[in-house]
Write an enzyme that holds these catalytic residues in place. Structure first.
Site, PDB file in Angstrom:
ATOM      1  N   SER A  48       0.862  -1.189   0.000  1.00 14.64           N
ATOM      2  CA  SER A  48       0.000   0.000   0.000  1.00 14.64           C
ATOM      3  C   SER A  48       0.900   1.242   0.000  1.00 14.64           C
ATOM      4  O   SER A  48       2.124   1.135   0.220  1.00 14.64           O
ATOM      5  CB  SER A  48      -0.890   0.004   1.242  1.00 14.64           C
ATOM      6  OG  SER A  48      -0.080   0.207   2.398  1.00 14.64           O
ATOM      7  N   ASP A  81      -1.187  -1.679  -3.976  1.00 20.65           N
ATOM      8  CA  ASP A  81      -2.558  -1.758  -3.461  1.00 20.65           C
ATOM      9  C   ASP A  81      -3.107  -0.340  -3.233  1.00 20.65           C
ATOM     10  O   ASP A  81      -2.416   0.504  -2.649  1.00 20.65           O
ATOM     11  CB  ASP A  81      -2.508  -2.530  -2.127  1.00 20.65           C
ATOM     12  CG  ASP A  81      -3.876  -2.885  -1.588  1.00 20.65           C
ATOM     13  OD1 ASP A  81      -4.808  -3.052  -2.396  1.00 20.65           O
ATOM     14  OD2 ASP A  81      -4.003  -3.024  -0.353  1.00 20.65           O
ATOM     15  N   HIS A  82      -4.321  -0.093  -3.664  1.00 24.39           N
ATOM     16  CA  HIS A  82      -5.009   1.198  -3.436  1.00 24.39           C
ATOM     17  C   HIS A  82      -4.162   2.409  -3.827  1.00 24.39           C
ATOM     18  O   HIS A  82      -3.917   3.309  -3.014  1.00 24.39           O
ATOM     19  CB  HIS A  82      -5.444   1.331  -1.974  1.00 24.39           C
ATOM     20  CG  HIS A  82      -6.544   0.390  -1.616  1.00 24.39           C
ATOM     21  ND1 HIS A  82      -7.845   0.582  -2.007  1.00 24.39           N
ATOM     22  CD2 HIS A  82      -6.522  -0.772  -0.921  1.00 24.39           C
ATOM     23  CE1 HIS A  82      -8.582  -0.418  -1.568  1.00 24.39           C
ATOM     24  NE2 HIS A  82      -7.805  -1.256  -0.916  1.00 24.39           N
ATOM     25  N   HIS A 179     -13.128  -3.146   4.490  1.00 21.26           N
ATOM     26  CA  HIS A 179     -11.797  -3.293   5.080  1.00 21.26           C
ATOM     27  C   HIS A 179     -11.877  -3.349   6.605  1.00 21.26           C
ATOM     28  O   HIS A 179     -12.824  -2.842   7.193  1.00 21.26           O
ATOM     29  CB  HIS A 179     -10.900  -2.120   4.668  1.00 21.26           C
ATOM     30  CG  HIS A 179     -10.568  -2.115   3.206  1.00 21.26           C
ATOM     31  ND1 HIS A 179     -11.100  -1.219   2.322  1.00 21.26           N
ATOM     32  CD2 HIS A 179      -9.758  -2.925   2.491  1.00 21.26           C
ATOM     33  CE1 HIS A 179     -10.626  -1.467   1.110  1.00 21.26           C
ATOM     34  NE2 HIS A 179      -9.814  -2.496   1.175  1.00 21.26           N
ATOM     35  N   GLY A 180     -10.858  -3.934   7.221  1.00 26.36           N
ATOM     36  CA  GLY A 180     -10.739  -3.880   8.667  1.00 26.36           C
ATOM     37  C   GLY A 180     -11.389  -5.045   9.396  1.00 26.36           C
ATOM     38  O   GLY A 180     -11.729  -6.075   8.785  1.00 26.36           O
ATOM     39  N   HIS A 210     -11.645  -7.240  -2.180  1.00 26.50           N
ATOM     40  CA  HIS A 210     -10.976  -6.515  -1.088  1.00 26.50           C
ATOM     41  C   HIS A 210     -11.692  -6.865   0.212  1.00 26.50           C
ATOM     42  O   HIS A 210     -12.797  -7.384   0.202  1.00 26.50           O
ATOM     43  CB  HIS A 210     -11.055  -5.005  -1.350  1.00 26.50           C
ATOM     44  CG  HIS A 210     -10.078  -4.560  -2.383  1.00 26.50           C
ATOM     45  ND1 HIS A 210      -8.962  -3.823  -2.076  1.00 26.50           N
ATOM     46  CD2 HIS A 210     -10.027  -4.797  -3.714  1.00 26.50           C
ATOM     47  CE1 HIS A 210      -8.271  -3.604  -3.183  1.00 26.50           C
ATOM     48  NE2 HIS A 210      -8.894  -4.184  -4.200  1.00 26.50           N
ATOM     49  N   ILE A 255      -5.866  -9.828   1.640  1.00 26.68           N
ATOM     50  CA  ILE A 255      -5.870 -10.104   3.087  1.00 26.68           C
ATOM     51  C   ILE A 255      -4.784  -9.292   3.777  1.00 26.68           C
ATOM     52  O   ILE A 255      -3.600  -9.420   3.466  1.00 26.68           O
ATOM     53  CB  ILE A 255      -5.666 -11.612   3.338  1.00 26.68           C
ATOM     54  CG1 ILE A 255      -6.832 -12.401   2.722  1.00 26.68           C
ATOM     55  CG2 ILE A 255      -5.549 -11.898   4.848  1.00 26.68           C
ATOM     56  CD1 ILE A 255      -6.656 -13.899   2.704  1.00 26.68           C
ATOM     57  N   ASP A 256      -5.188  -8.478   4.698  1.00 28.40           N
ATOM     58  CA  ASP A 256      -4.253  -7.676   5.489  1.00 28.40           C
ATOM     59  C   ASP A 256      -4.575  -7.776   6.983  1.00 28.40           C
ATOM     60  O   ASP A 256      -3.753  -8.178   7.810  1.00 28.40           O
ATOM     61  CB  ASP A 256      -4.319  -6.200   5.025  1.00 28.40           C
ATOM     62  CG  ASP A 256      -3.277  -5.330   5.707  1.00 28.40           C
ATOM     63  OD1 ASP A 256      -2.467  -5.854   6.490  1.00 28.40           O
ATOM     64  OD2 ASP A 256      -3.255  -4.110   5.466  1.00 28.40           O
TER      65      ASP A 256
HETATM   66  P1  13P Z   1      -8.802  -6.733   5.051  1.00 30.51           P
HETATM   67  O1  13P Z   1      -8.881  -5.491   5.864  1.00 30.51           O
HETATM   68  O2  13P Z   1     -10.093  -7.524   5.133  1.00 30.51           O
HETATM   69  O3  13P Z   1      -7.647  -7.588   5.388  1.00 30.51           O
HETATM   70  O4  13P Z   1      -8.678  -6.304   3.500  1.00 30.51           O
HETATM   71  C1  13P Z   1      -7.418  -5.959   2.973  1.00 30.51           C
HETATM   72  C2  13P Z   1      -7.518  -5.325   1.628  1.00 30.51           C
HETATM   73  O5  13P Z   1      -8.541  -5.312   0.978  1.00 30.51           O
HETATM   74  C3  13P Z   1      -6.282  -4.731   1.090  1.00 30.51           C
HETATM   75  O6  13P Z   1      -6.501  -4.098  -0.141  1.00 30.51           O
HETATM   76  O1  G3H Z   2      -6.891  -1.917   2.141  1.00 29.33           O
HETATM   77  C1  G3H Z   2      -5.927  -1.444   2.692  1.00 29.33           C
HETATM   78  C2  G3H Z   2      -4.868  -2.312   3.252  1.00 29.33           C
HETATM   79  O2  G3H Z   2      -5.359  -3.008   4.364  1.00 29.33           O
HETATM   80  C3  G3H Z   2      -3.624  -1.527   3.526  1.00 29.33           C
HETATM   81  O3  G3H Z   2      -3.743  -0.775   4.675  1.00 29.33           O
HETATM   82  O4  G3H Z   2      -3.128   1.522   3.945  1.00 29.33           O
HETATM   83  O5  G3H Z   2      -2.989   0.841   6.365  1.00 29.33           O
HETATM   84  O6  G3H Z   2      -1.345  -0.050   4.687  1.00 29.33           O
HETATM   85  P1  G3H Z   2      -2.740   0.476   4.919  1.00 29.33           P
HETATM   86 ZN    ZN Z   3      -8.405  -3.107  -0.223  1.00 30.31          ZN
END
Ligand code: 13P
Ligand code: G3H
Ligand code: ZN
Length: 317
Positions: A48, A81-82, A179-180, A210, A255-256
């Site tokens: 990210s 990512d994003h 997310h989260g 996501h 998955i984060d």
């Molecule tokens: P989670 O917060 O469900 O792990 O999703 C992560 C994500 O979509 C990163 O782009």
């Molecule tokens: O979707 C976002 C990811 O979980 C990355 O999170 O921007 O805090 O690194 P971050």
């Molecule tokens: Zn995401």
């Protein structure tokens, strides 16, 4: 071996999903590589903007290069990512990234199309593929009637037009996740009807999910028992829904959060049980092992575990 995201998509499409794991540091990188080799799975590393800024983009990229050298059997793609437009161009121009995500879904449809198309043109000229987002993740509450809830989800007709006009390679679709750690209330699940409709309208285009963490209740419970204060109603995607979704075209599963929960549990429990300890390496080692086991488990649920030989053959290497 770093490969293109497009090549991985081609092999996995409608058979299994590829885990796209967010990493920020060396411990996560090592756990990720070990877990994917233990489970014989290809994977996508995603960085990210926050991950690239945490130490320095060159540091996290160098860690990935080092892991590539240390674990030569690993097959993976590197993804932004994003991304915003500027970050996408930085990654495309760097020559290191297999793919980028342009996240312009908060803009009105026409603007999302225009921004995405600009990124696609620049990315394709350099052989980099593009993931773009349509629809709004989250916001689907249990007590909202289906029609209202669906308003937040990706519209399959719009998806077809979006792909046709932008030429993007993968579509991040809103299919009920967010997310989260707090995704669903009560007995919600993925909107399989919407996934199926999107897949019908854009056959051959991988759908990206996501917000795919499962937020295991046991993990939340252990974190809280070790001093954490997570809301016990925290809840995520049922891992048993990954594979059915993959068969309908969900080819990349992001998955984060679940990995962050592993980190938090390991470190909270370690320092709770050893309050006089201040060397961070012992819990760091536990974390790498636990993270590897977690990744291996996820890959089993995604159906990517055990596919490495098939992927190697598919890539012709
Ligand atoms: P989670 O917060 O469900 O792990 O999703 C992560 C994500 O979509 C990163 O782009
Ligand atoms: O979707 C976002 C990811 O979980 C990355 O999170 O921007 O805090 O690194 P971050
Ligand atoms: Zn995401």
């Amino acid at each position: 071996m770093i490969v293109t995201t497009a090549a991985l998509y081609k092999i996995a499409y409608r058979k299994f999903a590829i885990g796209a794991y967010n990493i920020n540091n060396a411990e996560q990188a090592v756990g990720l590589f070990r877990g994917c080799l233990d489970s014989k799975a290809p994977f996508i590393i995603q960085l990210s903007k926050g991950a690239r800024a945490y130490t320095h983009k060159k540091i996290i990229e160098a860690i990935i290069r080092a892991c590539d050298e240390i674990y030569p059997e690993a097959i993976f793609a590197v993804h932004l990512d994003h991304g915003d437009e500027e970050t996408c161009y930085d990654c495309i121009d760097s020559g290191f990234y297999s793919s980028v995500m342009i996240d312009a879904s908060h803009h009105p449809f026409e603007e999302n199309v225009a921004i995405t198309k600009r990124v696609v043109d620049r990315a394709h000229a350099k052989g980099v593929s593009v993931e773009a987002e349509l629809g709004m993740l989250g916001g689907v509450e249990e007590d909202i009637v289906v029609e209202e809830g669906n308003a937040c989800l990706t519209n399959p007709d719009e998806a077809a037009e979006f792909i046709q006009r932008t030429g993007c390679d993968a579509l991040a679709a809103a299919i009920g996740t967010s997310h989260g750690a707090y995704k669903f209330k009560g007995r919600q699940s993925l909107h399989f009807n919407v996934i199926e409709e999107i897949n019908k309208r854009i056959p051959g285009i991988p759908i990206v999910m996501h917000g795919s963490s499962s937020v295991p209740a046991e993990e939340v419970c252990r974190i809280n028992a070790a001093g954490g204060q997570l809301d016990p109603s925290a809840c995520g995607v049922d891992e048993n829904e990954y594979l059915p979704a993959a068969k309908l075209g969900v080819t990349k599963v992001n998955i984060d959060t679940d990995g962050r929960l592993v980190w938090t549990r390991v470190h909270r429990e370690f320092f709770r049980d050893k309050p006089s300890e201040f060397d961070f390496r012992p819990p760091g080692k536990i974390f790498m092992n636990e993270y590897a086991a977690f990744i291996s488990h996820k890959n089993t649920k995604l159906g990517s575990a055990g596919t490495l030989d098939e992927v190697r053959k598919g890539l012709g290497s």
